[in-house]
Design an enzyme around this catalytic site. Sequence first.
Site, mmCIF file in Angstrom:
data_model
loop_
_atom_site.group_PDB
_atom_site.id
_atom_site.type_symbol
_atom_site.label_atom_id
_atom_site.label_comp_id
_atom_site.label_asym_id
_atom_site.label_seq_id
_atom_site.Cartn_x
_atom_site.Cartn_y
_atom_site.Cartn_z
ATOM 1 N N THR A 28 34.937 -0.563 29.236
ATOM 2 C CA THR A 28 33.861 0.433 29.137
ATOM 3 C C THR A 28 32.511 -0.231 29.401
ATOM 4 O O THR A 28 32.305 -1.380 29.016
ATOM 5 C CB THR A 28 33.875 1.034 27.712
ATOM 6 O OG1 THR A 28 35.127 1.684 27.521
ATOM 7 C CG2 THR A 28 32.753 2.048 27.523
ATOM 8 N N THR A 31 29.397 -2.442 33.899
ATOM 9 C CA THR A 31 30.164 -3.347 34.769
ATOM 10 C C THR A 31 31.576 -2.791 34.965
ATOM 11 O O THR A 31 32.108 -2.803 36.080
ATOM 12 C CB THR A 31 30.214 -4.767 34.166
ATOM 13 O OG1 THR A 31 28.924 -5.098 33.650
ATOM 14 C CG2 THR A 31 30.617 -5.783 35.221
ATOM 15 N N GLY A 82 33.886 -5.686 30.754
ATOM 16 C CA GLY A 82 32.648 -6.459 30.658
ATOM 17 C C GLY A 82 32.472 -7.067 29.281
ATOM 18 O O GLY A 82 33.370 -7.031 28.439
ATOM 19 N N LYS A 94 31.439 -8.070 22.226
ATOM 20 C CA LYS A 94 31.552 -6.802 22.923
ATOM 21 C C LYS A 94 31.160 -5.673 21.969
ATOM 22 O O LYS A 94 31.008 -5.888 20.789
ATOM 23 C CB LYS A 94 32.987 -6.591 23.418
ATOM 24 C CG LYS A 94 33.351 -7.555 24.541
ATOM 25 C CD LYS A 94 34.733 -7.279 25.138
ATOM 26 C CE LYS A 94 34.978 -5.846 25.435
ATOM 27 N NZ LYS A 94 33.928 -5.212 26.265
ATOM 28 N N GLY A 96 28.549 -3.331 22.858
ATOM 29 C CA GLY A 96 27.223 -2.772 23.132
ATOM 30 C C GLY A 96 27.303 -1.284 23.434
ATOM 31 O O GLY A 96 26.407 -0.512 23.107
ATOM 32 N N GLU A 103 38.676 -1.177 22.834
ATOM 33 C CA GLU A 103 38.693 -2.330 23.756
ATOM 34 C C GLU A 103 39.548 -3.448 23.178
ATOM 35 O O GLU A 103 40.339 -4.083 23.891
ATOM 36 C CB GLU A 103 37.267 -2.829 23.996
ATOM 37 C CG GLU A 103 36.425 -1.843 24.788
ATOM 38 C CD GLU A 103 34.963 -2.233 24.903
ATOM 39 O OE1 GLU A 103 34.300 -1.729 25.814
ATOM 40 O OE2 GLU A 103 34.467 -3.030 24.081
#
Length: 220
Positions: A28, A31, A82, A94, A96, A103
Amino acid sequence: MTQDEMKHAVAQEALKFVVKDTIIGVGTGSTANFFIDALATMKNDIKGAVASSIATAERLEGHGIKVFNLNEIEAISVYIDGADESDADLNLIKGGGGALTREKIVAAVADKFVCIADESKLVKVMGDFPLPVEVIPMAANYVKHQITRRIGGTPFVRENFVTDNGNLILDVEGLKITDPKAMETELDSIVGVVTNGLFANRSANVLLLGTPTGVTVIGA
Ligand code: 5RP
């Protein structure tokens, strides 16, 4: 090269890691979105994908890529996503975008985790980026106090944000993460924490880093 051009370049490079005739995991963020758009060019080469967020599922489906429920499949060959920060050992921060829990689940199932990022994400010591922690809403204050006492840093509730799982995010500022595995484990032991944004106990296997002169491959 702009930051977006670097993201585009790593997304293109990540296509080389897509295993044909399998189901892949897709992350997600901006990127990952470049990657999804690139993946559309070889959508007939894969069986489909597991998405790490509702937004990603919608973007995949918009390209006509089949999205599988994780509970209806056996394996994910590779997870491509990303990160907000990476250290030299490919430990990551991770979340953000607030999708850290899904994820982390998809990354756990995948045989290989390929992280794609522009060069601004590679740091010596992680923590300048506030560490996201997903919490059950009723536990937010308790978890804040526990983090301050046991971990350090200053947690703030992310404003006007609810995760895909119906929870809140605490962003913890002011950390210097010198032992990411230990911190990840300690955070997970706080009652009310769903998951935290440190990906150290399951770090990336490969980091594709966009630089002005091209893509640097770390860990392949
Ligand atoms: C979302 C994430 C993203 O991978 C991370 O925030 C990086 O995003 P971007 O590619 O937009 O910089 O962890 O939860």
